[in-house]
Scaffold this active site. Structure first.
Site, PDB file in Angstrom:
ATOM      1  N   GLU A 149       4.746 -21.672  49.942  1.00 26.12           N
ATOM      2  CA  GLU A 149       2.969 -21.845  50.779  1.00 26.12           C
ATOM      3  C   GLU A 149       4.018 -21.082  51.793  1.00 26.12           C
ATOM      4  OE1 GLU A 149       3.142 -26.100  51.401  1.00 26.12           O
ATOM      5  OE2 GLU A 149       1.845 -26.053  49.006  1.00 26.12           O
ATOM      6  N   GLU A 204       0.941 -26.654  42.399  1.00 27.64           N
ATOM      7  CA  GLU A 204       1.323 -28.004  43.048  1.00 27.64           C
ATOM      8  C   GLU A 204       0.015 -28.493  42.795  1.00 27.64           C
ATOM      9  OE1 GLU A 204       2.790 -28.588  46.680  1.00 27.64           O
ATOM     10  OE2 GLU A 204       4.142 -27.489  46.648  1.00 27.64           O
TER      11      GLU A 204
HETATM   12  C1  FCB Z   1       2.800 -29.256  49.886  1.00 31.12           C
HETATM   13  C2  FCB Z   1       4.289 -28.973  50.112  1.00 31.12           C
HETATM   14  C3  FCB Z   1       5.252 -30.261  49.525  1.00 31.12           C
HETATM   15  C4  FCB Z   1       4.610 -31.112  49.534  1.00 31.12           C
HETATM   16  C5  FCB Z   1       2.365 -31.618  49.214  1.00 31.12           C
HETATM   17  C6  FCB Z   1       2.514 -32.346  49.297  1.00 31.12           C
HETATM   18  O1  FCB Z   1       2.089 -28.544  50.910  1.00 31.12           O
HETATM   19  O2  FCB Z   1       4.448 -27.874  49.520  1.00 31.12           O
HETATM   20  O3  FCB Z   1       6.877 -30.019  49.212  1.00 31.12           O
HETATM   21  O4  FCB Z   1       5.104 -31.426  51.543  1.00 31.12           O
HETATM   22  O5  FCB Z   1       1.737 -30.525  50.280  1.00 31.12           O
END
Ligand code: FCB
Length: 439
Positions: free
Chosen positions: A167, A350
Protein backbone atom coordinates in the site's frame (compact mmCIF):
# COMPACT_ATOMS: atom_id res chain seq x y z
CA UNK A 1 -23.87 -17.71 1.98
CA UNK A 2 -20.29 -17.72 0.70
CA UNK A 3 -19.77 -18.76 -2.92
CA UNK A 4 -18.04 -22.12 -3.13
CA UNK A 5 -14.57 -22.72 -4.52
CA UNK A 6 -16.08 -24.66 -7.42
CA UNK A 7 -18.04 -21.58 -8.52
CA UNK A 8 -14.67 -19.90 -9.34
CA UNK A 9 -12.46 -20.81 -12.31
CA UNK A 10 -10.15 -23.81 -11.78
CA UNK A 11 -6.91 -22.79 -10.09
CA UNK A 12 -8.39 -19.68 -8.47
CA UNK A 13 -6.45 -19.19 -5.22
CA UNK A 14 -7.79 -18.32 -1.79
CA UNK A 15 -5.58 -16.95 0.92
CA UNK A 16 -5.40 -15.00 4.14
CA UNK A 17 -3.01 -12.19 5.00
CA UNK A 18 -1.20 -10.77 8.01
CA UNK A 19 1.80 -8.46 8.38
CA UNK A 20 4.92 -8.72 10.49
CA UNK A 21 4.50 -5.84 12.94
CA UNK A 22 0.79 -6.54 13.38
CA UNK A 23 1.18 -10.17 14.47
CA UNK A 24 4.73 -11.25 15.28
CA UNK A 25 5.66 -9.52 18.51
CA UNK A 26 8.47 -7.10 17.72
CA UNK A 27 10.06 -7.42 21.16
CA UNK A 28 11.14 -10.97 20.33
CA UNK A 29 14.11 -12.31 18.41
CA UNK A 30 16.48 -9.34 18.28
CA UNK A 31 14.40 -7.03 16.08
CA UNK A 32 15.48 -3.38 16.01
CA UNK A 33 13.30 -0.39 16.90
CA UNK A 34 10.96 1.03 14.27
CA UNK A 35 9.15 4.28 13.60
CA UNK A 36 5.92 2.55 14.67
CA UNK A 37 7.33 2.02 18.18
CA UNK A 38 8.07 5.71 18.62
CA UNK A 39 4.91 6.87 16.83
CA UNK A 40 2.88 4.72 19.24
CA UNK A 41 4.83 6.05 22.23
CA UNK A 42 3.88 9.63 21.36
CA UNK A 43 0.62 10.76 22.99
CA UNK A 44 -2.46 10.98 20.79
CA UNK A 45 -1.28 8.78 17.92
CA UNK A 46 -2.51 5.31 18.87
CA UNK A 47 -5.41 4.10 21.00
CA UNK A 48 -4.02 3.53 24.51
CA UNK A 49 -0.53 4.07 23.01
CA UNK A 50 -0.45 0.35 22.19
CA UNK A 51 2.35 -1.06 20.07
CA UNK A 52 3.42 -4.30 18.39
CA UNK A 53 5.80 -5.50 21.12
CA UNK A 54 3.85 -8.69 21.69
CA UNK A 55 0.96 -8.52 19.23
CA UNK A 56 -0.27 -12.10 18.55
CA UNK A 57 3.11 -13.66 19.38
CA UNK A 58 3.12 -15.17 15.91
CA UNK A 59 6.90 -15.23 16.35
CA UNK A 60 6.48 -18.22 18.66
CA UNK A 61 3.02 -19.47 17.63
CA UNK A 62 3.49 -19.48 13.86
CA UNK A 63 3.11 -23.27 13.67
CA UNK A 64 -0.35 -23.11 15.22
CA UNK A 65 -1.26 -20.22 12.91
CA UNK A 66 -0.12 -22.08 9.78
CA UNK A 67 -2.16 -25.08 10.95
CA UNK A 68 -5.21 -22.79 11.05
CA UNK A 69 -4.56 -21.76 7.44
CA UNK A 70 -4.22 -25.36 6.36
CA UNK A 71 -7.32 -26.52 8.25
CA UNK A 72 -9.22 -23.54 6.78
CA UNK A 73 -8.51 -24.91 3.26
CA UNK A 74 -6.55 -21.84 2.22
CA UNK A 75 -4.01 -22.07 -0.60
CA UNK A 76 -1.88 -19.02 0.11
CA UNK A 77 -0.47 -17.23 3.15
CA UNK A 78 0.33 -13.59 2.46
CA UNK A 79 2.87 -12.53 5.09
CA UNK A 80 5.53 -9.85 5.40
CA UNK A 81 9.11 -9.57 6.57
CA UNK A 82 10.03 -6.90 9.08
CA UNK A 83 13.00 -4.88 7.81
CA UNK A 84 14.04 -4.15 11.42
CA UNK A 85 13.91 -7.84 12.36
CA UNK A 86 16.18 -8.77 9.47
CA UNK A 87 18.46 -5.72 9.72
CA UNK A 88 18.02 -4.04 13.12
CA UNK A 89 19.83 -0.87 12.02
CA UNK A 90 18.17 -0.91 8.61
CA UNK A 91 21.55 -1.28 6.91
CA UNK A 92 24.62 -3.43 7.39
CA UNK A 93 24.35 -6.03 10.12
CA UNK A 94 21.95 -8.91 9.53
CA UNK A 95 20.17 -10.42 12.54
CA UNK A 96 20.61 -14.13 11.87
CA UNK A 97 17.85 -15.02 14.31
CA UNK A 98 15.40 -12.86 12.37
CA UNK A 99 16.27 -14.34 9.02
CA UNK A 100 16.09 -17.85 10.51
CA UNK A 101 12.55 -17.09 11.71
CA UNK A 102 11.35 -16.31 8.19
CA UNK A 103 13.19 -19.34 6.86
CA UNK A 104 11.31 -21.60 9.29
CA UNK A 105 8.06 -19.84 8.49
CA UNK A 106 8.45 -20.41 4.74
CA UNK A 107 9.41 -24.06 5.23
CA UNK A 108 6.43 -24.41 7.57
CA UNK A 109 4.13 -23.15 4.82
CA UNK A 110 5.56 -25.51 2.25
CA UNK A 111 5.29 -28.44 4.66
CA UNK A 112 1.56 -27.68 4.93
CA UNK A 113 1.01 -27.22 1.20
CA UNK A 114 0.60 -23.44 1.54
CA UNK A 115 2.00 -21.03 -1.04
CA UNK A 116 4.22 -18.33 0.57
CA UNK A 117 3.29 -14.85 -0.74
CA UNK A 118 5.87 -12.40 0.59
CA UNK A 119 5.50 -8.67 1.08
CA UNK A 120 8.92 -7.23 1.88
CA UNK A 121 7.72 -4.07 3.63
CA UNK A 122 4.48 -3.60 5.52
CA UNK A 123 5.31 -0.37 7.34
CA UNK A 124 7.82 -0.97 10.15
CA UNK A 125 10.70 1.25 9.09
CA UNK A 126 13.89 0.76 11.18
CA UNK A 127 14.41 3.79 13.45
CA UNK A 128 17.96 4.55 12.25
CA UNK A 129 16.58 4.99 8.73
CA UNK A 130 13.71 7.12 10.00
CA UNK A 131 16.41 9.29 11.64
CA UNK A 132 17.90 9.83 8.19
CA UNK A 133 14.58 11.06 6.82
CA UNK A 134 13.01 7.69 6.05
CA UNK A 135 10.91 7.75 2.90
CA UNK A 136 11.77 11.41 2.33
CA UNK A 137 15.39 10.47 1.66
CA UNK A 138 16.08 9.32 -1.87
CA UNK A 139 18.75 6.93 -0.58
CA UNK A 140 15.99 4.74 0.78
CA UNK A 141 15.70 3.10 -2.64
CA UNK A 142 19.23 1.74 -2.26
CA UNK A 143 18.76 0.77 1.39
CA UNK A 144 15.57 -1.06 0.47
CA UNK A 145 17.30 -2.76 -2.44
CA UNK A 146 19.98 -4.07 -0.06
CA UNK A 147 17.37 -5.35 2.41
CA UNK A 148 15.51 -6.99 -0.48
CA UNK A 149 18.68 -8.74 -1.55
CA UNK A 150 19.29 -10.18 1.93
CA UNK A 151 15.75 -11.56 2.14
CA UNK A 152 15.66 -12.75 -1.47
CA UNK A 153 18.95 -14.63 -1.21
CA UNK A 154 17.62 -16.54 1.79
CA UNK A 155 13.95 -17.13 0.88
CA UNK A 156 13.76 -16.47 -2.86
CA UNK A 157 14.05 -20.11 -3.95
CA UNK A 158 10.91 -21.12 -2.03
CA UNK A 159 8.49 -18.21 -2.40
CA UNK A 160 5.39 -18.46 -4.52
CA UNK A 161 5.25 -14.68 -5.05
CA UNK A 162 6.87 -11.51 -3.82
CA UNK A 163 5.85 -7.85 -3.73
CA UNK A 164 8.04 -5.03 -2.43
CA UNK A 165 5.80 -2.58 -0.56
CA UNK A 166 2.30 -2.89 0.89
CA UNK A 167 0.00 0.00 0.00
CA UNK A 168 2.23 2.83 -1.23
CA UNK A 169 -0.60 5.31 -0.59
CA UNK A 170 -0.48 4.57 3.13
CA UNK A 171 3.31 4.81 3.24
CA UNK A 172 3.16 8.11 1.37
CA UNK A 173 -0.06 10.06 1.85
CA UNK A 174 -1.54 8.63 5.04
CA UNK A 175 1.80 8.84 6.86
CA UNK A 176 3.20 12.13 5.52
CA UNK A 177 0.13 14.23 4.59
CA UNK A 178 -2.61 13.09 6.97
CA UNK A 179 -0.17 12.16 9.72
CA UNK A 180 -2.29 9.22 10.81
CA UNK A 181 0.46 6.61 10.45
CA UNK A 182 4.16 6.67 11.33
CA UNK A 183 6.07 8.93 11.03
CA UNK A 184 3.00 11.13 11.58
CA UNK A 185 4.04 14.00 9.35
CA UNK A 186 1.73 16.57 7.76
CA UNK A 187 3.71 18.23 5.02
CA UNK A 188 3.05 18.36 1.30
CA UNK A 189 6.70 18.36 0.29
CA UNK A 190 7.42 15.32 2.47
CA UNK A 191 4.38 13.63 0.92
CA UNK A 192 5.32 14.21 -2.71
CA UNK A 193 8.86 12.99 -2.10
CA UNK A 194 7.83 9.98 -0.03
CA UNK A 195 5.28 8.91 -2.68
CA UNK A 196 7.90 9.12 -5.40
CA UNK A 197 10.61 7.41 -3.35
CA UNK A 198 8.26 4.54 -2.46
CA UNK A 199 7.90 3.87 -6.18
CA UNK A 200 11.63 4.18 -6.76
CA UNK A 201 12.23 1.67 -3.95
CA UNK A 202 9.56 -0.61 -5.43
CA UNK A 203 11.24 -0.63 -8.85
CA UNK A 204 14.68 -1.09 -7.30
CA UNK A 205 13.50 -4.12 -5.33
CA UNK A 206 11.88 -5.68 -8.41
CA UNK A 207 15.18 -5.30 -10.30
CA UNK A 208 17.12 -6.90 -7.46
CA UNK A 209 14.76 -9.89 -7.29
CA UNK A 210 14.70 -10.33 -11.09
CA UNK A 211 18.47 -10.24 -11.03
CA UNK A 212 18.46 -13.13 -8.60
CA UNK A 213 16.17 -15.12 -10.90
CA UNK A 214 13.01 -14.83 -8.79
CA UNK A 215 9.65 -15.24 -10.49
CA UNK A 216 6.06 -14.11 -9.92
CA UNK A 217 6.88 -10.57 -8.78
CA UNK A 218 4.10 -8.04 -8.27
CA UNK A 219 2.84 -4.96 -6.47
CA UNK A 220 0.10 -4.37 -3.90
CA UNK A 221 -1.82 -1.07 -3.90
CA UNK A 222 -4.89 -0.02 -1.94
CA UNK A 223 -7.98 1.54 -3.50
CA UNK A 224 -10.87 3.50 -2.05
CA UNK A 225 -13.89 4.38 -4.16
CA UNK A 226 -14.29 8.15 -4.32
CA UNK A 227 -17.89 9.29 -4.75
CA UNK A 228 -18.90 12.97 -5.05
CA UNK A 229 -20.89 13.99 -1.97
CA UNK A 230 -23.52 15.71 -4.14
CA UNK A 231 -24.40 16.34 -7.79
CA UNK A 232 -22.43 19.60 -8.13
CA UNK A 233 -19.49 19.92 -10.56
CA UNK A 234 -17.37 21.05 -7.59
CA UNK A 235 -18.02 17.78 -5.74
CA UNK A 236 -17.27 15.82 -8.91
CA UNK A 237 -13.93 17.61 -9.24
CA UNK A 238 -13.13 17.03 -5.58
CA UNK A 239 -13.82 13.29 -5.91
CA UNK A 240 -11.74 13.15 -9.08
CA UNK A 241 -8.77 14.74 -7.32
CA UNK A 242 -9.09 12.28 -4.42
CA UNK A 243 -9.23 9.43 -6.93
CA UNK A 244 -6.08 10.76 -8.62
CA UNK A 245 -3.80 10.84 -5.58
CA UNK A 246 -5.31 7.77 -3.93
CA UNK A 247 -6.14 5.35 -6.71
CA UNK A 248 -4.16 6.41 -9.77
CA UNK A 249 -0.82 7.85 -8.69
CA UNK A 250 0.98 4.58 -8.02
CA UNK A 251 -0.54 2.32 -10.66
CA UNK A 252 0.00 5.05 -13.23
CA UNK A 253 3.64 5.45 -12.19
CA UNK A 254 4.28 1.70 -12.33
CA UNK A 255 2.49 0.95 -15.60
CA UNK A 256 2.55 4.21 -17.59
CA UNK A 257 5.58 6.02 -16.28
CA UNK A 258 3.61 9.17 -15.48
CA UNK A 259 1.63 10.76 -12.66
CA UNK A 260 -1.99 11.97 -12.95
CA UNK A 261 -2.09 15.46 -14.47
CA UNK A 262 -4.48 16.76 -11.78
CA UNK A 263 -1.72 16.46 -9.19
CA UNK A 264 1.09 18.17 -10.98
CA UNK A 265 0.37 21.79 -10.08
CA UNK A 266 0.56 20.94 -6.38
CA UNK A 267 3.15 18.16 -6.53
CA UNK A 268 5.69 19.05 -9.20
CA UNK A 269 7.48 21.76 -7.16
CA UNK A 270 8.14 19.22 -4.41
CA UNK A 271 9.19 16.16 -6.37
CA UNK A 272 12.92 15.44 -6.23
CA UNK A 273 15.06 16.76 -9.04
CA UNK A 274 15.15 14.53 -12.11
CA UNK A 275 12.10 12.56 -10.97
CA UNK A 276 11.04 11.88 -14.55
CA UNK A 277 14.19 9.84 -15.13
CA UNK A 278 13.25 7.46 -12.31
CA UNK A 279 10.39 5.94 -14.30
CA UNK A 280 12.90 3.69 -16.06
CA UNK A 281 13.29 1.95 -12.67
CA UNK A 282 9.72 2.42 -11.45
CA UNK A 283 8.29 0.74 -14.56
CA UNK A 284 10.16 -2.53 -14.02
CA UNK A 285 7.86 -5.18 -15.56
CA UNK A 286 5.61 -7.08 -13.15
CA UNK A 287 3.99 -10.52 -13.28
CA UNK A 288 0.83 -9.67 -11.36
CA UNK A 289 -0.92 -6.79 -9.64
CA UNK A 290 -2.65 -6.91 -6.24
CA UNK A 291 -5.56 -4.77 -5.04
CA UNK A 292 -6.49 -4.14 -1.42
CA UNK A 293 -10.04 -2.89 -1.11
CA UNK A 294 -12.27 -2.08 1.87
CA UNK A 295 -14.57 0.91 1.40
CA UNK A 296 -15.63 4.10 -0.34
CA UNK A 297 -15.58 7.76 0.70
CA UNK A 298 -17.93 10.64 -0.09
CA UNK A 299 -15.90 13.71 -1.02
CA UNK A 300 -17.02 17.34 -0.91
CA UNK A 301 -15.16 20.58 -1.68
CA UNK A 302 -13.91 22.50 1.35
CA UNK A 303 -12.27 25.86 1.95
CA UNK A 304 -8.53 25.98 2.55
CA UNK A 305 -5.37 25.06 0.69
CA UNK A 306 -5.00 22.22 -1.80
CA UNK A 307 -6.52 19.62 -2.01
CA UNK A 308 -9.41 21.71 -0.60
CA UNK A 309 -11.82 18.89 0.04
CA UNK A 310 -13.19 16.86 2.93
CA UNK A 311 -14.83 13.54 3.64
CA UNK A 312 -18.56 13.52 4.37
CA UNK A 313 -20.30 10.77 6.29
CA UNK A 314 -22.13 8.44 3.93
CA UNK A 315 -25.49 6.65 4.30
CA UNK A 316 -24.42 3.01 3.79
CA UNK A 317 -24.08 0.41 6.57
CA UNK A 318 -20.67 0.70 8.24
CA UNK A 319 -18.10 -1.64 9.72
CA UNK A 320 -16.76 -1.35 13.26
CA UNK A 321 -14.14 1.16 12.08
CA UNK A 322 -16.87 3.30 10.49
CA UNK A 323 -16.06 2.33 6.89
CA UNK A 324 -19.06 2.17 4.55
CA UNK A 325 -19.69 -1.26 3.03
CA UNK A 326 -19.67 -0.82 -0.75
CA UNK A 327 -18.88 -4.11 -2.54
CA UNK A 328 -19.49 -2.60 -6.01
CA UNK A 329 -16.30 -0.59 -5.50
CA UNK A 330 -14.24 -3.76 -5.70
CA UNK A 331 -15.73 -4.52 -9.12
CA UNK A 332 -15.03 -0.94 -10.19
CA UNK A 333 -11.35 -1.20 -9.28
CA UNK A 334 -10.86 -4.61 -10.86
CA UNK A 335 -12.07 -3.02 -14.10
CA UNK A 336 -10.07 0.16 -13.56
CA UNK A 337 -6.84 -1.69 -12.81
CA UNK A 338 -7.15 -3.46 -16.12
CA UNK A 339 -6.91 -0.12 -17.92
CA UNK A 340 -3.33 -0.04 -16.66
CA UNK A 341 -2.40 -3.69 -16.28
CA UNK A 342 -4.06 -5.19 -19.37
CA UNK A 343 -3.86 -8.98 -19.36
CA UNK A 344 -1.70 -9.22 -16.24
CA UNK A 345 -3.13 -11.55 -13.57
CA UNK A 346 -4.87 -9.63 -10.78
CA UNK A 347 -5.30 -10.67 -7.15
CA UNK A 348 -7.42 -9.18 -4.40
CA UNK A 349 -4.60 -9.17 -1.86
CA UNK A 350 -6.69 -7.75 1.03
CA UNK A 351 -10.40 -7.50 1.75
CA UNK A 352 -12.28 -7.90 5.00
CA UNK A 353 -14.01 -6.02 7.78
CA UNK A 354 -13.70 -5.00 11.40
CA UNK A 355 -16.67 -6.28 13.39
CA UNK A 356 -17.71 -5.91 17.02
CA UNK A 357 -16.95 -9.58 17.66
CA UNK A 358 -17.85 -11.13 21.00
CA UNK A 359 -16.54 -14.45 22.19
CA UNK A 360 -19.48 -16.24 23.83
CA UNK A 361 -19.50 -19.86 24.97
CA UNK A 362 -16.38 -20.54 22.95
CA UNK A 363 -17.52 -19.13 19.62
CA UNK A 364 -17.86 -15.89 17.69
CA UNK A 365 -20.93 -15.46 15.49
CA UNK A 366 -19.67 -12.91 12.99
CA UNK A 367 -22.55 -13.15 10.52
CA UNK A 368 -21.79 -9.55 9.44
CA UNK A 369 -18.30 -10.60 8.31
CA UNK A 370 -19.64 -13.60 6.39
CA UNK A 371 -22.08 -11.32 4.57
CA UNK A 372 -19.29 -8.82 3.81
CA UNK A 373 -17.01 -11.50 2.38
CA UNK A 374 -19.84 -13.07 0.38
CA UNK A 375 -20.83 -9.74 -1.17
CA UNK A 376 -17.24 -8.95 -2.17
CA UNK A 377 -16.62 -12.44 -3.54
CA UNK A 378 -19.71 -12.04 -5.70
CA UNK A 379 -18.24 -8.81 -7.11
CA UNK A 380 -15.10 -10.81 -7.94
CA UNK A 381 -17.24 -13.33 -9.80
CA UNK A 382 -18.97 -10.54 -11.66
CA UNK A 383 -15.60 -9.18 -12.82
CA UNK A 384 -14.37 -12.64 -13.79
CA UNK A 385 -17.53 -13.21 -15.84
CA UNK A 386 -16.72 -9.98 -17.70
CA UNK A 387 -13.27 -11.27 -18.54
CA UNK A 388 -11.14 -9.63 -15.82
CA UNK A 389 -8.09 -11.88 -15.26
CA UNK A 390 -8.62 -12.15 -11.50
CA UNK A 391 -6.74 -15.19 -10.18
CA UNK A 392 -7.15 -15.10 -6.42
CA UNK A 393 -8.69 -13.51 -3.34
CA UNK A 394 -7.01 -13.12 0.08
CA UNK A 395 -8.84 -12.14 3.27
CA UNK A 396 -7.61 -9.55 5.70
CA UNK A 397 -6.88 -10.98 8.15
CA UNK A 398 -6.16 -14.45 9.42
CA UNK A 399 -5.97 -13.15 12.99
CA UNK A 400 -7.27 -10.27 15.06
CA UNK A 401 -4.13 -8.15 15.37
CA UNK A 402 -2.51 -4.78 15.97
CA UNK A 403 -4.63 -2.45 13.87
CA UNK A 404 -2.10 0.40 13.69
CA UNK A 405 -3.46 3.65 15.17
CA UNK A 406 -6.50 1.75 16.45
CA UNK A 407 -4.35 -0.53 18.58
CA UNK A 408 -5.95 -3.83 19.58
CA UNK A 409 -9.43 -2.32 19.70
CA UNK A 410 -10.67 -3.30 16.27
CA UNK A 411 -10.92 -6.89 15.11
CA UNK A 412 -10.40 -7.87 11.46
CA UNK A 413 -9.57 -11.56 11.99
CA UNK A 414 -11.20 -14.75 10.80
CA UNK A 415 -9.73 -16.08 14.02
CA UNK A 416 -10.40 -14.40 17.35
CA UNK A 417 -7.36 -13.63 19.50
CA UNK A 418 -7.65 -13.04 23.23
CA UNK A 419 -4.85 -10.53 23.75
CA UNK A 420 -4.49 -11.47 27.43
CA UNK A 421 -4.00 -15.22 26.90
CA UNK A 422 -3.20 -15.17 23.15
CA UNK A 423 -5.64 -18.02 22.69
CA UNK A 424 -6.92 -18.37 19.12
CA UNK A 425 -10.58 -19.22 18.48
CA UNK A 426 -11.76 -19.55 14.85
CA UNK A 427 -14.86 -17.43 14.24
CA UNK A 428 -17.98 -18.49 12.33
CA UNK A 429 -16.52 -16.73 9.25
CA UNK A 430 -13.45 -18.99 9.39
CA UNK A 431 -15.64 -22.09 9.54
CA UNK A 432 -17.92 -20.81 6.75
CA UNK A 433 -14.90 -20.15 4.52
CA UNK A 434 -13.37 -23.53 5.30
CA UNK A 435 -16.61 -25.17 4.16
CA UNK A 436 -16.98 -22.98 1.06
CA UNK A 437 -13.39 -23.73 0.03
CA UNK A 438 -14.02 -27.45 0.26
CA UNK A 439 -17.04 -27.38 -2.01
C1 FCB B 1 -4.83 -2.19 5.24
C2 FCB B 1 -3.49 -2.64 5.79
C3 FCB B 1 -3.57 -3.71 6.84
C4 FCB B 1 -4.74 -3.48 7.77
C5 FCB B 1 -6.01 -3.28 6.98
C6 FCB B 1 -7.25 -3.14 7.81
O1 FCB B 1 -4.72 -0.89 4.79
O2 FCB B 1 -2.69 -3.13 4.75
O3 FCB B 1 -2.35 -3.74 7.52
O4 FCB B 1 -4.48 -2.41 8.59
O5 FCB B 1 -5.88 -2.16 6.16
Amino acid sequence: MLPSRSSFPPGFLFGAATSAYQVEGHAFGGAGGTHWDTFAATPGNVVRAENGARACDHYHRWGEDLDLLRAGNFDVYRFSTSWARVMPEGRGRVNAEGLDFYDRLVDGMLARGLKPALTLYHWELPSPLADLGGWRNRDIAGWFGDFTEVVARRLGDRLWSAAPINEPWCVGWLSHFLGQHAPGMRDIRATARAMHHVLLAHGTAIKVMRGLGMKNLGAVCNFEYAAPADASPEAAAAAQLYDAYYNRFFISGMFRGEYPAELMAAFAPHLPEGWQDDFATIRAPLDWFGLNYYTRKLIAPAPGPWPAHREVEGPLPKTDVGWEIFPEGLHHFLRMAQEYTGELPLYVTENGMAAPDRLAAGSVHDADRIAYLAAHLRQCQRAIAEGVPLRGYFCWSLLDNYEWSLGYDKRFGLVHVDFATLRRVPKASYHALATALQR
